[in-house]
Scaffold this active site. Structure first.
Site, PDB file in Angstrom:
ATOM      1  N   GLU A   1     -35.994 -82.002-115.066  1.00 47.76           N
ATOM      2  CA  GLU A   1     -35.611 -82.704-115.970  1.00 47.76           C
ATOM      3  C   GLU A   1     -34.442 -83.879-115.067  1.00 47.76           C
ATOM      4  O   GLU A   1     -33.670 -82.483-114.248  1.00 47.76           O
ATOM      5  CB  GLU A   1     -35.515 -83.561-117.278  1.00 47.76           C
ATOM      6  CG  GLU A   1     -37.215 -82.890-117.790  1.00 47.76           C
ATOM      7  CD  GLU A   1     -36.769 -83.561-119.660  1.00 47.76           C
ATOM      8  OE1 GLU A   1     -36.208 -82.615-120.051  1.00 47.76           O
ATOM      9  OE2 GLU A   1     -37.757 -84.089-119.865  1.00 47.76           O
TER      10      GLU A   1
ATOM     11  N   GLU B   1     -38.824 -78.128-121.729  1.00 54.36           N
ATOM     12  CA  GLU B   1     -37.620 -77.925-121.916  1.00 54.36           C
ATOM     13  C   GLU B   1     -37.552 -77.342-123.651  1.00 54.36           C
ATOM     14  O   GLU B   1     -37.636 -77.810-124.490  1.00 54.36           O
ATOM     15  CB  GLU B   1     -36.490 -78.732-121.776  1.00 54.36           C
ATOM     16  CG  GLU B   1     -37.024 -80.001-120.832  1.00 54.36           C
ATOM     17  CD  GLU B   1     -35.825 -79.163-119.137  1.00 54.36           C
ATOM     18  OE1 GLU B   1     -35.203 -77.751-120.013  1.00 54.36           O
ATOM     19  OE2 GLU B   1     -36.074 -80.231-118.195  1.00 54.36           O
TER      20      GLU B   1
ATOM     21  N   ASN C   1     -32.829 -82.752-132.070  1.00 48.77           N
ATOM     22  CA  ASN C   1     -31.515 -82.969-132.080  1.00 48.77           C
ATOM     23  C   ASN C   1     -30.385 -83.908-131.129  1.00 48.77           C
ATOM     24  O   ASN C   1     -29.558 -84.616-131.131  1.00 48.77           O
ATOM     25  CB  ASN C   1     -30.729 -81.413-131.168  1.00 48.77           C
ATOM     26  CG  ASN C   1     -31.132 -80.850-130.073  1.00 48.77           C
ATOM     27  OD1 ASN C   1     -32.228 -81.786-129.473  1.00 48.77           O
ATOM     28  ND2 ASN C   1     -30.967 -80.789-129.343  1.00 48.77           N
TER      29      ASN C   1
ATOM     30  N   CYS D   1     -28.760 -77.538-127.115  1.00 45.51           N
ATOM     31  CA  CYS D   1     -29.992 -76.362-126.771  1.00 45.51           C
ATOM     32  C   CYS D   1     -29.295 -75.521-125.742  1.00 45.51           C
ATOM     33  O   CYS D   1     -29.557 -74.095-125.588  1.00 45.51           O
ATOM     34  CB  CYS D   1     -30.940 -76.804-125.339  1.00 45.51           C
ATOM     35  SG  CYS D   1     -31.002 -78.169-124.855  1.00 45.51           S
TER      36      CYS D   1
HETATM   37  P1  NAD Z   1     -39.674 -78.190-132.347  1.00 46.27           P
HETATM   38  O1  NAD Z   1     -40.384 -77.422-132.055  1.00 46.27           O
HETATM   39  O2  NAD Z   1     -40.361 -77.684-133.999  1.00 46.27           O
HETATM   40  O3  NAD Z   1     -40.304 -79.240-132.805  1.00 46.27           O
HETATM   41  C1  NAD Z   1     -39.923 -80.529-131.482  1.00 46.27           C
HETATM   42  C2  NAD Z   1     -41.037 -81.594-131.623  1.00 46.27           C
HETATM   43  O4  NAD Z   1     -42.228 -80.708-131.405  1.00 46.27           O
HETATM   44  C3  NAD Z   1     -41.593 -82.284-132.637  1.00 46.27           C
HETATM   45  O5  NAD Z   1     -41.361 -83.761-131.913  1.00 46.27           O
HETATM   46  C4  NAD Z   1     -42.488 -82.069-133.385  1.00 46.27           C
HETATM   47  O6  NAD Z   1     -42.857 -83.043-133.853  1.00 46.27           O
HETATM   48  C5  NAD Z   1     -43.206 -81.816-132.073  1.00 46.27           C
HETATM   49  N1  NAD Z   1     -43.768 -80.689-132.674  1.00 46.27           N
HETATM   50  C6  NAD Z   1     -44.439 -79.412-133.421  1.00 46.27           C
HETATM   51  N2  NAD Z   1     -45.223 -78.881-133.488  1.00 46.27           N
HETATM   52  C7  NAD Z   1     -45.841 -79.800-132.942  1.00 46.27           C
HETATM   53  C8  NAD Z   1     -47.361 -79.005-131.467  1.00 46.27           C
HETATM   54  N3  NAD Z   1     -48.289 -78.437-132.751  1.00 46.27           N
HETATM   55  N4  NAD Z   1     -48.176 -79.576-130.845  1.00 46.27           N
HETATM   56  C9  NAD Z   1     -47.159 -80.481-130.380  1.00 46.27           C
HETATM   57  N5  NAD Z   1     -45.986 -81.321-130.457  1.00 46.27           N
HETATM   58  C10 NAD Z   1     -45.577 -80.591-131.675  1.00 46.27           C
HETATM   59  O7  NAD Z   1     -38.247 -78.509-132.197  1.00 46.27           O
HETATM   60  P2  NAD Z   1     -37.028 -79.207-132.806  1.00 46.27           P
HETATM   61  O8  NAD Z   1     -36.937 -77.716-134.187  1.00 46.27           O
HETATM   62  O9  NAD Z   1     -37.209 -80.257-133.766  1.00 46.27           O
HETATM   63  O10 NAD Z   1     -36.064 -79.002-132.265  1.00 46.27           O
HETATM   64  C11 NAD Z   1     -35.560 -78.300-131.689  1.00 46.27           C
HETATM   65  C12 NAD Z   1     -35.626 -76.828-130.283  1.00 46.27           C
HETATM   66  O11 NAD Z   1     -35.567 -77.505-129.505  1.00 46.27           O
HETATM   67  C13 NAD Z   1     -34.541 -75.593-130.931  1.00 46.27           C
HETATM   68  O12 NAD Z   1     -34.648 -74.718-130.299  1.00 46.27           O
HETATM   69  C14 NAD Z   1     -33.579 -76.320-128.840  1.00 46.27           C
HETATM   70  O13 NAD Z   1     -33.339 -75.475-127.766  1.00 46.27           O
HETATM   71  C15 NAD Z   1     -34.826 -77.407-128.417  1.00 46.27           C
HETATM   72  N6  NAD Z   1     -34.507 -78.618-127.544  1.00 46.27           N
HETATM   73  C16 NAD Z   1     -33.776 -77.601-125.566  1.00 46.27           C
HETATM   74  C17 NAD Z   1     -34.313 -78.870-125.229  1.00 46.27           C
HETATM   75  C18 NAD Z   1     -33.756 -77.855-123.547  1.00 46.27           C
HETATM   76  O14 NAD Z   1     -33.689 -79.325-123.035  1.00 46.27           O
HETATM   77  N7  NAD Z   1     -33.593 -77.433-123.067  1.00 46.27           N
HETATM   78  C19 NAD Z   1     -32.600 -79.841-126.078  1.00 46.27           C
HETATM   79  C20 NAD Z   1     -32.854 -80.286-126.953  1.00 46.27           C
HETATM   80  C21 NAD Z   1     -33.707 -78.957-128.053  1.00 46.27           C
END
Ligand code: NAD
Length: 459
Positions: free
Chosen positions: A432, A229, A131, A263
């Site tokens: 962070e 996060e 995102n 998020c």
């Molecule tokens: P996701 O969990 O699907 O993926 C995030 C990252 O993790 C990607 O790079 C993905 O390839 C990797 N990943 C997937 N499986 C993994 C594994 N088994 N081991 C290690 N890495 C793995 O999330 P998304 O759909 O890319 O992002 C959306 C989510 O992120 C939403 O829930 C959003 O709220 C959250 N988000 C949180 C923050 C924050 O700062 N709190 C900021 C941005 C997004």
């Protein structure tokens, strides 16, 4: 080695094919990072600071290019994308001051001198979501590098382009080869290898709570440090004593920014019952006024969703019988467009309880302060939120009572690089940004030096 097509979400055209790194590729990069880190940590603090400042300067010289890449790859409106690239520069500049300020402590003890050192961890793995690819990467790599670490960075599958370019710019700026390696690839391959590789001493993960839970469980096997996060379902609480016009006019931007793929999106608007009808009257033109369209146009306020798969997920929250109060406009035709949507969902409805991560907001009335706090906290998440009131005592009471890491009163701001950011409950672990972020990339080492007793009065 596999590859993946990167798609422009506004046009559905293939932008580029990106090679995905496999486990051997990760292991090579980690070995190079470990070697680069030893050299980096031995540099004089002022030299590490200068290197980070020159990285910031090179990013600054490429703001337009980075922004254009994010517009094409992520569908972010051009103004937002420029802000994001500038934010990467600012975060680097801010943490460039850290190498010369990680001073440790001198603690009074009997029999000698006691000092603490902030030792770097070694190699840090940063895993980012799709995102906000650039900014979230910088929140990890800038303080980690400043504290003397090397970084391996895995961008999300759908949005690797700006991260790959930042990796190239780091080398152009003179950072040692291998100190910051960007490794596009699958989460189940590259991300998991960061978790299992013994030389990766910390994983900074930003993404969904489901994947973050898995990362934390995997990291436990090596007592590996993690910062998480994760998701959010933040409340925007509107009390009857606030500037209702302003609260309604800004509410769409508190949730629909980045097409709701944020998020910190305030995706549950809670409105005091006696002003609910008036608030909805004011909200409708504000939602219909959000300009959705070509992200390259300077007038655009909201672009498309990031991918077809994500469009389908968001659409599932708005079935034909959904309680739609009103919707804004979105282009038809090619591209993953989704109109801003306001639902009057009930407390138990899926749209009110689950993170949608799209331009869909639910509005619910509440009776009094206690009711508002109870509804706001009735979620496993705790990332962000807003409180609208002109009563200072109420603003403070509610700010202290809402279980979330980042709150704003009479505004929707969440992120400043100078202040700490992170979640309560299942929204995350650790913080962070802010002045203390480099410390979370160090181990504290305590050293006691015995001082011999004086051997004579005048000696
Ligand atoms: P996701 O969990 O699907 O993926 C995030 C990252 O993790 C990607 O790079 C993905 O390839 C990797 N990943 C997937 N499986 C993994 C594994 N088994 N081991 C290690 N890495 C793995 O999330 P998304 O759909 O890319 O992002 C959306 C989510 O992120 C939403 O829930 C959003 O709220 C959250 N988000 C949180 C923050 C924050 O700062 N709190 C900021 C941005 C997004």
């Amino acid at each position: 080695m596999t590859s993946c097509e990167v798609i422009n979400p506004a046009t559905e055209e293939v932008l580029r094919t990106v090679e995905f790194v496999d486990v051997e590729g990760v292991d090579d990069a980690v070995a190079r990072a470990a070697s680069a880190q030893r050299t980096w940590a031995r540099l004089a603090p002022a030299d590490r600071a200068a290197a980070l400042r020159s990285f910031a300067a090179v990013v600054d010289a490429h703001i337009d290019e980075l922004a254009a890449l994010e517009v094409a790859n992520s569908g972010h409106p051009i103004g937002n994308a420029e802000w994001e690239a500038g934010h990467v520069r600012d975060v680097l500049q801010y943490y460039a001051a850290a190498p010369e300020r990680l001073s440790g402590k001198q603690i009074p003890v009997a029999g000698g001198l006691d000092v603490t050192f902030n030792e770097p961890l070694g190699v840090v793995g940063v895993i980012t979501p799709w995102n906000f690819p650039m900014t979230i990467a910088a929140w990890g790599f800038a303080p980690a590098l400043a504290a003397g670490n090397a970084v391996v960075l895995k961008p999300a599958e759908w949005t690797p382009l700006t991260s790959v370019r930042l990796g190239e710019l780091a080398v152009e700026a003179g950072l040692p080869e291998g100190l910051l390696s960007v490794l596009p690839g699958r989460g189940s391959v590259v991300g998991e290898r960061f978790v299992t590789h013994p030389a990766v001493r910390k994983v900074v993960f930003t993404g969904s709570t489901a994947t973050g839970t898995r990362v934390m469980a995997g990291a436990a096997a090596q007592v590996k440090r993690v910062t998480l996060e994760l998701g959010g379902k933040s409340a925007n609480i509107v009390f009857d004593d606030c500037d209702l016009e302003k609260a309604a006019a800004t509410a769409p931007y508190g949730v629909f920014d980045n097409a709701g793929q944020d998020c910190c999106a305030r995706s549950r608007i809670l409105v005091q019952r006696n002003v609910y009808d008036r608030f909805m009257e004011l909200l409708e033109p504000a939602v219909k006024g959000v300009v959705v369209g070509d992200p390259a146009s300077r007038d655009t306020e909201m672009g498309p969703l990031v991918s077809k798969a994500h469009w389908e997920k968001v659409s599932s929250f708005v079935p034909d019988d959904a309680p739609v109060a009103f919707r804004g406009e979105a282009p038809a035709g090619r591209g993953y467009w989704f109109a801003p949507t306001v639902l009057t969902a009930q407390r138990a409805d899926r749209a009110f309880t689950e993170e949608i991560f799209g331009p869909v907001v639910t509005v619910l009335p509440f009776d009094d302060e206690a009711d508002a706090i109870a509804i706001a906290n009735d979620t496993a998440y705790g990332l962000s939120g807003s409180i609208w009131t002109d009563n200072l005592s109420r603003a403070l009471r509610v700010s202290r009572a809402v279980e979330a890491g980042n709150l704003s009163v009479n505004s929707h701001s969440s992120v400043r690089y100078t202040t700490p950011f992170g979640g309560f409950k299942q929204s995350g672990l650790g913080r962070e940004l802010g002045p203390d972020a480099p410390l979370s990339f160090t181990e504290t080492k305590n050293v006691f030096i015995a001082v011999a007793e004086s051997i004579g009065e005048n000696s």
